[in-house]
Design a protein around this motif. Sequence first.
Motif, PDB file in Angstrom:
ATOM      1  N   ILE A  85      -5.141  -7.506  -5.923  1.00  0.00           N
ATOM      2  CA  ILE A  85      -3.771  -6.527  -5.253  1.00  0.00           C
ATOM      3  C   ILE A  85      -4.357  -5.823  -4.467  1.00  0.00           C
ATOM      4  N   GLY A  86      -3.760  -5.709  -2.859  1.00  0.00           N
ATOM      5  CA  GLY A  86      -3.318  -5.017  -1.870  1.00  0.00           C
ATOM      6  C   GLY A  86      -2.946  -3.881  -2.126  1.00  0.00           C
ATOM      7  N   ARG A  87      -2.813  -2.864  -0.542  1.00  0.00           N
ATOM      8  CA  ARG A  87      -2.046  -1.784  -0.418  1.00  0.00           C
ATOM      9  C   ARG A  87      -0.666  -1.701   0.192  1.00  0.00           C
ATOM     10  N   GLY A 121      11.428  -6.432 -17.111  1.00  0.00           N
ATOM     11  CA  GLY A 121      11.002  -6.274 -15.632  1.00  0.00           C
ATOM     12  C   GLY A 121       9.605  -5.749 -16.058  1.00  0.00           C
ATOM     13  N   CYS A 122       8.850  -4.932 -15.220  1.00  0.00           N
ATOM     14  CA  CYS A 122       7.622  -4.445 -14.803  1.00  0.00           C
ATOM     15  C   CYS A 122       7.971  -2.717 -14.689  1.00  0.00           C
ATOM     16  N   GLY A 123       6.620  -2.002 -14.721  1.00  0.00           N
ATOM     17  CA  GLY A 123       6.821  -0.764 -14.385  1.00  0.00           C
ATOM     18  C   GLY A 123       5.319   0.239 -14.713  1.00  0.00           C
ATOM     19  N   VAL A 124       5.824   0.770 -13.290  1.00  0.00           N
ATOM     20  CA  VAL A 124       4.216   1.735 -13.960  1.00  0.00           C
ATOM     21  C   VAL A 124       4.670   3.582 -13.713  1.00  0.00           C
ATOM     22  N   LEU A 171       8.169   3.899 -11.650  1.00  0.00           N
ATOM     23  CA  LEU A 171       8.599   2.886 -10.539  1.00  0.00           C
ATOM     24  C   LEU A 171       8.949   0.898 -11.328  1.00  0.00           C
ATOM     25  N   SER A 172       9.530   0.532 -10.973  1.00  0.00           N
ATOM     26  CA  SER A 172      10.385  -0.212 -11.979  1.00  0.00           C
ATOM     27  C   SER A 172      10.711  -1.319 -11.104  1.00  0.00           C
ATOM     28  N   GLU A 224       7.273  -9.624 -10.942  1.00  0.00           N
ATOM     29  CA  GLU A 224       7.022  -8.692  -9.673  1.00  0.00           C
ATOM     30  C   GLU A 224       5.551  -7.273  -9.352  1.00  0.00           C
ATOM     31  N   ASP A 225       5.177  -7.802 -10.724  1.00  0.00           N
ATOM     32  CA  ASP A 225       4.090  -7.338 -11.358  1.00  0.00           C
ATOM     33  C   ASP A 225       3.157  -6.825  -9.543  1.00  0.00           C
ATOM     34  N   ASP A 226       2.718  -7.749  -8.818  1.00  0.00           N
ATOM     35  CA  ASP A 226       1.865  -7.766  -8.061  1.00  0.00           C
ATOM     36  C   ASP A 226       2.045  -6.775  -6.416  1.00  0.00           C
ATOM     37  N   TYR A 227       3.899  -6.767  -5.986  1.00  0.00           N
ATOM     38  CA  TYR A 227       4.187  -6.187  -5.745  1.00  0.00           C
ATOM     39  C   TYR A 227       4.352  -4.765  -5.942  1.00  0.00           C
ATOM     40  N   LEU A 228       4.968  -4.810  -7.308  1.00  0.00           N
ATOM     41  CA  LEU A 228       5.051  -3.121  -8.036  1.00  0.00           C
ATOM     42  C   LEU A 228       3.686  -2.182  -7.693  1.00  0.00           C
ATOM     43  N   LEU A 229       2.366  -2.965  -8.144  1.00  0.00           N
ATOM     44  CA  LEU A 229       1.713  -1.958  -7.878  1.00  0.00           C
ATOM     45  C   LEU A 229       0.784  -1.960  -7.090  1.00  0.00           C
TER      46      LEU A 229
END
Length: 456
Positions: free
Chosen positions: A242-244, A411-414, A431-432, A437-442
């Motif tokens: 996973i990139g930035r 969903g996913c969240g950080v 951030l959710s 969409e985990d890769d984009y979220l991270l």
Amino acid sequence: MDEVDGNISVASLSVRLQSGTLDPLELAKASLKKIAGYRDQSIFTALLEERALTEAKASAERIRSGRSLGLLDGIPVAWKDLFDTKGSVTTAGSAVLGDHAPAETDATVVKALAGAGMVSIGRTNLSEFAFSGLGINPHYGTAHNAASRDVPRIPGGSSAGSGVAVAAGLVPVAIGTDTGGSIRIPAAFNGIVGYKATRGRYSMQGVFPLAKSLDSLGPLCRTVQDAVWIDAAMRGRSAPDIGRADLASLKLVIPETVVFDDAEPGVVAAFEAAISRLEKAGARITRRAFPIFAEIFEVMARHGALVTAEAYVLHKERLQGPEAERMDQRVVARARLGEKIGMVDYVAILDTRERLIASLAKNLQPGELLAHPTLPHVAPPIAPLLADDELFFRINGRTLRNTSIGNFLDGCGVSIPCGTGDAGMPVGFLLSGQRNEDDYLLSAAVSAEAVIRGEA
């Protein structure tokens, strides 16, 4: 950790381990020593000392001989006491499981992190059967929030010990579960990072469930970068993939429905300060009403909660038998509410859930992430919650409210620390993303973390 700063990140530890300036065996010994000497002995339900020293010794030998398994080789990790670890009893934070047979094999994700060279240090405490957002446990003790400097405050649950173990610097990472906020809540209350993956991103084999329609996993750690590394290993990857993201292209939507209701002024102020920093850094911020958030709680009021229905089915025999007398009576009372949820109600909840998930997708444009306070309040003191059941249930409901939206919508969240509120206690910025969409979220979270924290 003696010669090692307990607040150091996984990434920073990795540099020292891989360069040979820090020995994995000495690191494991230091971690075990610090846990044994820590003022709060309610954080762990069990230490895995023999396993930890064996794994650390093997890691040291690999690194010395040039055969490192990768970035995580030699890094200590703790496991919420829902994950099977071979030879240990999985108690799920309950006295009724304490005399059960030890696990015959590791949970799949435990095997995955062992395969990456990580060193399993111990099993962390939790709300009994993971059925509370507060982290109070009458059987193994209640871990005290590591950030509190005045009175003992709740750790947040249900991954209570996992959050405190990381925040107290006892381990650099702990793995938790999240059914209604159980990773993001203790992360926010204790001032660390907590990542809840989309349900199904990792195997649940060997993990004691609460509600299979909602259960998800993830790490509690010091940085989002650490979460990215752990995520890769939990998925069986040999290296992070996973990139930035470009911060200037980040699109955040702040919901104006439910999530700010009854929020403490200090929480709102810390969140809005982080939003202001993100805007100055180039992120595009919009505010929008989300009636579907209110509808989630309306369907719960009409038909009951999905987690309660599934928890009741899981524990039905236990709740109807003598074991119920040995359980936390607040857990028993909440779980028994599921008996009133019939099949018609259950199907109606599931149908509504899928409709609202589809509605969310229509209401968000490609690339938009949701942003709001992880919790509407900072961690409250423990004592009043122990003395007043009505207060316990009311605060538990409010604590779970914001995070449970993400679970219901699959969903996913950080959760990322963004400042402090009342009594100088940590505030979390959530951030959710939508389902998968985990890769984009991270990638977005890695890019935005320093700004959210006020460090850039």
